[in-house]
Design a protein around this motif. Structure first.
Motif, PDB file in Angstrom:
ATOM      1  N   ASP A 225       4.897 -16.855  -5.425  1.00 19.90           N
ATOM      2  CA  ASP A 225       6.224 -16.957  -6.030  1.00 19.90           C
ATOM      3  C   ASP A 225       6.788 -15.636  -6.519  1.00 19.90           C
ATOM      4  O   ASP A 225       7.798 -15.605  -7.222  1.00 19.90           O
ATOM      5  CB  ASP A 225       6.197 -17.979  -7.173  1.00 19.90           C
ATOM      6  CG  ASP A 225       5.148 -17.656  -8.222  1.00 19.90           C
ATOM      7  OD1 ASP A 225       4.436 -16.640  -8.051  1.00 19.90           O
ATOM      8  OD2 ASP A 225       5.034 -18.406  -9.202  1.00 19.90           O
ATOM      9  N   GLU A 226       6.155 -14.518  -6.175  1.00 19.28           N
ATOM     10  CA  GLU A 226       6.708 -13.197  -6.477  1.00 19.28           C
ATOM     11  C   GLU A 226       6.361 -12.255  -5.329  1.00 19.28           C
ATOM     12  O   GLU A 226       5.473 -12.534  -4.531  1.00 19.28           O
ATOM     13  CB  GLU A 226       6.154 -12.670  -7.798  1.00 19.28           C
ATOM     14  CG  GLU A 226       4.643 -12.561  -7.846  1.00 19.28           C
ATOM     15  CD  GLU A 226       4.132 -12.052  -9.175  1.00 19.28           C
ATOM     16  OE1 GLU A 226       4.847 -11.285  -9.837  1.00 19.28           O
ATOM     17  OE2 GLU A 226       2.996 -12.405  -9.555  1.00 19.28           O
ATOM     18  N   GLU A 227       7.095 -11.177  -5.235  1.00 17.87           N
ATOM     19  CA  GLU A 227       6.840 -10.248  -4.149  1.00 17.87           C
ATOM     20  C   GLU A 227       5.418  -9.690  -4.237  1.00 17.87           C
ATOM     21  O   GLU A 227       4.807  -9.659  -5.314  1.00 17.87           O
ATOM     22  CB  GLU A 227       7.848  -9.105  -4.168  1.00 17.87           C
ATOM     23  CG  GLU A 227       7.655  -8.129  -5.309  1.00 17.87           C
ATOM     24  CD  GLU A 227       8.518  -6.879  -5.159  1.00 17.87           C
ATOM     25  OE1 GLU A 227       9.558  -6.933  -4.496  1.00 17.87           O
ATOM     26  OE2 GLU A 227       8.119  -5.842  -5.723  1.00 17.87           O
ATOM     27  N   SER A 228       4.909  -9.253  -3.096  1.00 22.45           N
ATOM     28  CA  SER A 228       3.555  -8.720  -3.022  1.00 22.45           C
ATOM     29  C   SER A 228       3.575  -7.350  -2.380  1.00 22.45           C
ATOM     30  O   SER A 228       4.291  -7.122  -1.397  1.00 22.45           O
ATOM     31  CB  SER A 228       2.668  -9.667  -2.192  1.00 22.45           C
ATOM     32  OG  SER A 228       1.460  -9.035  -1.807  1.00 22.45           O
ATOM     33  N   VAL A 229       2.795  -6.449  -2.944  1.00 23.07           N
ATOM     34  CA  VAL A 229       2.577  -5.135  -2.351  1.00 23.07           C
ATOM     35  C   VAL A 229       1.068  -4.926  -2.242  1.00 23.07           C
ATOM     36  O   VAL A 229       0.337  -5.070  -3.236  1.00 23.07           O
ATOM     37  CB  VAL A 229       3.193  -4.004  -3.188  1.00 23.07           C
ATOM     38  CG1 VAL A 229       2.844  -2.641  -2.582  1.00 23.07           C
ATOM     39  CG2 VAL A 229       4.702  -4.179  -3.301  1.00 23.07           C
ATOM     40  N   HIS A 230       0.602  -4.631  -1.043  1.00 22.35           N
ATOM     41  CA  HIS A 230      -0.810  -4.283  -0.903  1.00 22.35           C
ATOM     42  C   HIS A 230      -0.961  -3.143   0.098  1.00 22.35           C
ATOM     43  O   HIS A 230      -0.083  -2.898   0.925  1.00 22.35           O
ATOM     44  CB  HIS A 230      -1.664  -5.495  -0.499  1.00 22.35           C
ATOM     45  CG  HIS A 230      -1.540  -5.920   0.927  1.00 22.35           C
ATOM     46  ND1 HIS A 230      -0.706  -6.920   1.358  1.00 22.35           N
ATOM     47  CD2 HIS A 230      -2.181  -5.478   2.052  1.00 22.35           C
ATOM     48  CE1 HIS A 230      -0.825  -7.090   2.658  1.00 22.35           C
ATOM     49  NE2 HIS A 230      -1.708  -6.220   3.112  1.00 22.35           N
ATOM     50  N   VAL A 231      -2.083  -2.456  -0.025  1.00 24.50           N
ATOM     51  CA  VAL A 231      -2.443  -1.369   0.880  1.00 24.50           C
ATOM     52  C   VAL A 231      -3.739  -1.754   1.578  1.00 24.50           C
ATOM     53  O   VAL A 231      -4.692  -2.189   0.925  1.00 24.50           O
ATOM     54  CB  VAL A 231      -2.629  -0.036   0.137  1.00 24.50           C
ATOM     55  CG1 VAL A 231      -3.159   1.048   1.081  1.00 24.50           C
ATOM     56  CG2 VAL A 231      -1.329   0.412  -0.498  1.00 24.50           C
ATOM     57  N   THR A 232      -3.753  -1.619   2.879  1.00 25.95           N
ATOM     58  CA  THR A 232      -4.971  -1.856   3.648  1.00 25.95           C
ATOM     59  C   THR A 232      -5.572  -0.515   4.055  1.00 25.95           C
ATOM     60  O   THR A 232      -4.914   0.283   4.727  1.00 25.95           O
ATOM     61  CB  THR A 232      -4.684  -2.694   4.899  1.00 25.95           C
ATOM     62  OG1 THR A 232      -4.257  -4.000   4.508  1.00 25.95           O
ATOM     63  CG2 THR A 232      -5.929  -2.827   5.757  1.00 25.95           C
ATOM     64  N   VAL A 233      -6.792  -0.283   3.598  1.00 19.87           N
ATOM     65  CA  VAL A 233      -7.562   0.892   4.032  1.00 19.87           C
ATOM     66  C   VAL A 233      -8.509   0.420   5.124  1.00 19.87           C
ATOM     67  O   VAL A 233      -9.388  -0.414   4.878  1.00 19.87           O
ATOM     68  CB  VAL A 233      -8.339   1.517   2.862  1.00 19.87           C
ATOM     69  CG1 VAL A 233      -9.203   2.683   3.362  1.00 19.87           C
ATOM     70  CG2 VAL A 233      -7.381   1.989   1.772  1.00 19.87           C
ATOM     71  N   ALA A 234      -8.308   0.904   6.329  1.00 18.03           N
ATOM     72  CA  ALA A 234      -9.116   0.493   7.477  1.00 18.03           C
ATOM     73  C   ALA A 234     -10.193   1.535   7.758  1.00 18.03           C
ATOM     74  O   ALA A 234      -9.904   2.725   7.834  1.00 18.03           O
ATOM     75  CB  ALA A 234      -8.234   0.313   8.711  1.00 18.03           C
ATOM     76  N   VAL A 235     -11.418   1.068   7.899  1.00 17.86           N
ATOM     77  CA  VAL A 235     -12.549   1.920   8.260  1.00 17.86           C
ATOM     78  C   VAL A 235     -12.986   1.520   9.662  1.00 17.86           C
ATOM     79  O   VAL A 235     -13.400   0.389   9.893  1.00 17.86           O
ATOM     80  CB  VAL A 235     -13.708   1.754   7.262  1.00 17.86           C
ATOM     81  CG1 VAL A 235     -14.935   2.521   7.735  1.00 17.86           C
ATOM     82  CG2 VAL A 235     -13.285   2.228   5.877  1.00 17.86           C
ATOM     83  N   ARG A 236     -12.863   2.449  10.590  1.00 16.83           N
ATOM     84  CA  ARG A 236     -13.184   2.149  11.991  1.00 16.83           C
ATOM     85  C   ARG A 236     -14.313   3.053  12.463  1.00 16.83           C
ATOM     86  O   ARG A 236     -14.153   4.270  12.564  1.00 16.83           O
ATOM     87  CB  ARG A 236     -11.940   2.301  12.867  1.00 16.83           C
ATOM     88  CG  ARG A 236     -10.896   1.235  12.579  1.00 16.83           C
ATOM     89  CD  ARG A 236      -9.727   1.308  13.542  1.00 16.83           C
ATOM     90  NE  ARG A 236      -8.872   0.147  13.418  1.00 16.83           N
ATOM     91  CZ  ARG A 236      -7.803   0.061  12.600  1.00 16.83           C
ATOM     92  NH1 ARG A 236      -7.485   1.100  11.857  1.00 16.83           N
ATOM     93  NH2 ARG A 236      -7.086  -1.043  12.543  1.00 16.83           N
TER      94      ARG A 236
END
Length: 304
Positions: A225-236
């Motif tokens: 019910d509220e905006e979302s901000v996330h960061v994805t750190v990808a390890v490959r």
């Protein structure tokens, strides 16, 4: 034949990275690397990889250019003209610069804004990814996602790489399905028959938390019910195909580029060159190749 796997069998890398990942390193010492998801509290460094205020600054006071910032609505990319403007510099008009008003309008329409390659131009993300690359001996990169309330996200899909999802603000609900047993059993991208998957586990990820997703786990998301901000750190980790290619290329250096397989004895020539290749591969210094692959992964920017 045992399926090839790139999943490490030792927690050494996780142990090295514990303080980078979590406020309480004990939370990640038994991280189920490559087998299951996990949730833990972000370290101060990881929690500060970006802020909600950064997004407003990037929209209003930066020179961000499409597609560094782009947007997606459902499974459809938002056209660049709906996100950008033309800037005139010294009388020279240049298109593609992010228009803050247009981007916010697309958010109100239900689009998710994606900010790519944070590790290349945002200093906190750059430092986190640099350390992650060294600790995991792999490539590392960061992408930010800004979603409006009630946004359903992409349909069920699989990502390549081990993902650390850092929730910056709001709450994101994650639906998590199976983790593939071996690379040959899945491909990155949308899952065409999600009805065949088992019932998903759900995780409501809150600000200050991190969700670990193993390589290839099927998932989709929902903003509450509220905006979302996330960061994805990808390890490959280094791809086995890349390792094989490096080894073969090193062996091929011994074959003159102008050498041919003459028609008269082509079958014998093919057999001979394959025998020579097999013998040369057997002589490859495996430890040196592993060190080279590690060094190249750590020193190469980005997660691809």
């Amino acid at each position: 034949m045992t399926p090839l796997t790139t999943t490490p069998r030792t927690p050494a890398a996780v142990a090295r990275a514990a303080r980078l990942l979590s406020r309480d390193p004990d939370q990640v010492r038994d991280l189920p690397w490559g087998t299951a998801h996990a949730v833990f509290d972000a370290s101060p460094e990881l929690a500060a990889v970006m802020t909600r205020e950064d997004l407003d600054d990037w929209l209003d006071c930066s020179l961000l250019h499409y597609p560094v910032l782009n947007a997606i609505r459902g499974a459809t990319p938002v056209p660049p003209q709906e996100l950008t403007r033309t800037m005139t510099v010294s009388g020279d008009p240049r298109g593609g610069y992010v228009d803050g008003a247009k981007v916010r309008a697309r958010l109100r329409d239900g689009a998710t804004v994606v900010v790519q390659n944070l590790h290349e131009w945002h200093r906190p993300a750059r430092e986190v990814c640099r350390r992650a690359a060294e600790l995991f001996e792999a490539k590392a990169g960061a992408v930010a996602f800004w979603s409006p309330p009630g946004e359903a996200g992409l349909r069920v899909h699989r990502d390549d790489g081990h993902l650390f999802v850092v929730q910056i603000s709001g709450t994101k609900r994650w639906y998590l399905y199976d983790t593939p047993a071996a690379p040959g059993l899945w491909e990155p991208g949308y899952v065409e028959a999600p009805d065949g998957l088992a019932e998903p586990a759900t995780v409501d990820l809150r600000a200050g938390q991190v969700l670990y997703l193993p390589d290839g786990i099927a998932h989709h998301t929902e903003t509450l019910d509220e905006e979302s901000v996330h960061v994805t750190v990808a390890v490959r980790e280094p791809a086995l195909r890349d390792v094989a290619e490096l080894a073969v290329r090193a062996c091929l250096a011994r074959v003159p580029a102008h050498a041919t397989a003459a028609a008269a004895d082509r079958e014998e020539a093919v057999a001979a060159v394959l025998d020579d290749l097999a013998a040369a591969l057997g002589r490859v210094d495996r430890a040196a190749l592993a060190r080279h692959v590690t060094r190249r992964s750590v020193q190469t920017g980005g997660s691809r």
